[in-house]
Design an enzyme around this catalytic site. Structure first.
Site, short mmCIF file in Angstrom:
data_model
loop_
_atom_site.label_atom_id
_atom_site.label_comp_id
_atom_site.label_asym_id
_atom_site.label_seq_id
_atom_site.Cartn_x
_atom_site.Cartn_y
_atom_site.Cartn_z
N HIS A 47 0.84 -1.20 0.00
CA HIS A 47 0.00 0.00 0.00
C HIS A 47 0.87 1.24 0.00
O HIS A 47 1.82 1.34 0.76
CB HIS A 47 -0.91 0.03 1.23
CG HIS A 47 -1.87 1.18 1.19
ND1 HIS A 47 -3.07 1.11 0.52
CD2 HIS A 47 -1.78 2.44 1.67
CE1 HIS A 47 -3.69 2.27 0.61
NE2 HIS A 47 -2.91 3.11 1.31
N ASP B 197 -15.31 2.87 6.46
CA ASP B 197 -14.23 3.69 5.89
C ASP B 197 -14.74 4.49 4.71
O ASP B 197 -14.41 5.67 4.56
CB ASP B 197 -13.04 2.83 5.48
CG ASP B 197 -11.92 3.70 4.92
OD1 ASP B 197 -11.41 4.53 5.69
OD2 ASP B 197 -11.60 3.60 3.74
N ARG C 43 -14.34 12.97 5.56
CA ARG C 43 -13.02 13.56 5.87
C ARG C 43 -12.53 14.41 4.72
O ARG C 43 -11.93 15.47 4.92
CB ARG C 43 -12.00 12.43 6.16
CG ARG C 43 -12.18 11.80 7.53
CD ARG C 43 -11.31 10.56 7.65
NE ARG C 43 -9.91 10.83 7.49
CZ ARG C 43 -9.02 9.94 7.01
NH1 ARG C 43 -9.41 8.72 6.69
NH2 ARG C 43 -7.76 10.27 6.90
N LYS D 204 -8.60 -1.66 5.91
CA LYS D 204 -8.84 -2.21 4.57
C LYS D 204 -7.84 -3.32 4.24
O LYS D 204 -8.18 -4.34 3.64
CB LYS D 204 -8.75 -1.09 3.51
CG LYS D 204 -9.99 -0.21 3.50
CD LYS D 204 -9.88 0.92 2.49
CE LYS D 204 -8.86 1.93 2.93
NZ LYS D 204 -8.94 3.25 2.34
N1 URA Z 1 -5.57 6.38 2.01
C1 URA Z 1 -6.57 5.78 2.66
O1 URA Z 1 -7.01 4.70 2.27
N2 URA Z 1 -7.06 6.36 3.76
C2 URA Z 1 -6.61 7.52 4.24
O2 URA Z 1 -7.09 7.99 5.25
C3 URA Z 1 -5.57 8.15 3.55
C4 URA Z 1 -5.06 7.55 2.43
#
Ligand code: URA
Length: 407
Positions: A81, A160, A167, A186
């Site tokens: 990631h 999320d 956010r 995730k």
């Molecule tokens: N990528 C994500 O998946 N979540 C975040 O909060 C920031 C970057």
């Protein structure tokens, strides 16, 4: 009462697991309103969270959706990631490298929003490439070619999705605990056994400061450990774009050049570091030994062959990539050393060309973007072409000093 929980966080006090569940699960169910969640998120941004709160919230996020299980593949699944940046095409390079070194990868990627691109958008510049694989297709493709790159299945970490959208519009994206929870929930729900993180810092990243990026990386590693997942990280500089090409098709083309081992430099170095650590974790060997394998598959063409295999297996044909034939040259305004190529300004330029989206529902133009001809610390001559803009841009020489600096 929700208001009391928000107030507790405003005062910098630790919330219990039950209090976190009450607000976050309530938000998912629609009982807690956007304005209340926005207020709590801002309080978290300012006051932070304890590790215990972060672990509890990660669990709440994971439990809000489907949890994938790849144990029937009978292999160690490795994931990577990146926290996102300008010109970051590392997934396109790293996944085939590790797959041809015998490591299975289920890579779930996202779309870009704002200045940073998304791997799925980059891949969709390859005509007919299928990015929404079912669980069955993921299983079959990993069995057949060792790797898939697919968009995240709809049902992972439902919280999320809802919280991230809020956010994004409430200036609460850059909170270290919230980023850690969002990313790690995730990753864990996606069922990977080993996780490699590329945490970016700089003006083109979510986090500006190196020390904050380190804190984020360490926090994500601790979250992983609580789920018995091995997590490693690198920190990489995002003050300058990664590599030379920015924009969807252009980034795929640059990824191909690295996979053919035709391009050295920072992009290749970051990819080799990521891939070596992924192989090292999966095979339980040292990073140096893994690095030798990586260099070998780049040199003997196997990594590029694996890339073609993955792309073809998901229906794509790289011969059909398109680049805009409208090209504007950016020329150096004096002789000297290139001291700055601002990642964020290149990101804005690319976004305005149509390579990215301002709103999640916007369509993007895969054929536009920017190609840098020089890197920071290169010597340039007055009038020399230092970058090319592909697509219809409003770039004028007045914009030069926002993006570049020649000393
Ligand atoms: N990528 C994500 O998946 N979540 C975040 O909060 C920031 C970057």
């Amino acid at each position: 009462m929700i208001v009391d929980i928000i107030d507790k966080k405003r005062l910098g006090l630790e919330l219990t697991k039950e209090e976190l569940e009450c607000v976050f699960n309530g938000y998912l169910e629609g009982k807690v309103k956007d304005y209340q969640m926005s207020s709590l998120l801002m309080a978290i941004c300012i006051q932070g969270m304890s590790e215990r709160e972060v672990f509890d919230l990660t669990k709440i996020f994971i439990d809000s959706g489907e949890i994938l299980d790849w144990s029937s593949l009978n292999t160690v699944i490795v994931d990577k990631h990146s926290t996102g940046g300008i010109g970051d095409k590392t997934t396109l390079i790293v996944v085939p490298i590790v797959a041809c070194c015998g490591v299975s990868v289920v890579k779930m990627s996202g779309r870009g929003l704002g200045y940073t691109g998304g791997t799925i958008d980059k891949l969709e510049s390859i005509p007919d490439f299928k990015t929404d694989l079912s669980d069955k297709e993921i299983y079959e493709n990993v069995k057949k070619v060792g790797a898939v790159i697919t968009s995240q299945t709809k049902d992972i970490c439902l919280l999320d999705k809802k919280v991230y959208a809020l956010r994004d519009v409430t200036a609460t994206v850059s909170s270290i605990p919230l980023i850690a929870v969002s990313i790690m929930s995730k990753k864990i729900a996606s069922g990977a056994d080993k996780i490699m993180l590329d945490v970016k810092y700089g003006n083109g990243a979510l986090i500006n400061d190196y020390d904050d990026a380190l804190k984020l990386a360490q926090l994500m590693q601790k979250i992983g450990e609580t789920y018995h997942k091995e997590v490693r990280y690198i920190l990489s500089d995002m003050n300058v774009p990664l590599g030379y090409n920015i924009g969807n098709s252009l980034e795929v083309i640059e990824a191909i050049e690295v996979l053919k081992d035709n391009k050295k430099g920072h992009l290749k170095d970051v990819c080799v570091e990521l891939a070596s650590n992924m192989i090292s974790m999966a095979h339980g060997i040292g990073v140096d030994k893994a690095k030798e394998q990586v260099e070998e598959v780049l040199l003997n063409g196997k990594a590029y062959q694996k890339f073609l295999e993955i792309i073809n297996n998901q229906g794509g044909d790289v011969n059909l990539l398109k680049i805009s034939d409208e090209v504007t040259e950016i020329r150096a305004n004096k002789t000297g050393i290139l001291g700055k190529i601002s990642a964020i300004e290149i990101g804005k330029l690319s976004l305005n060309l149509g390579a990215g989206r301002k709103e999640l529902t916007d369509n993007i133009n895969h054929s536009v973007g920017v190609v840098l001809k020089k890197q920071v610390m290169d010597r340039v001559q007055d009038g020399e072409v230092i970058a090319l803009i592909y697509g219809d841009s409003n770039y004028t020489v007045d914009n030069f000093s926002q993006i570049f600096e020649i000393n």
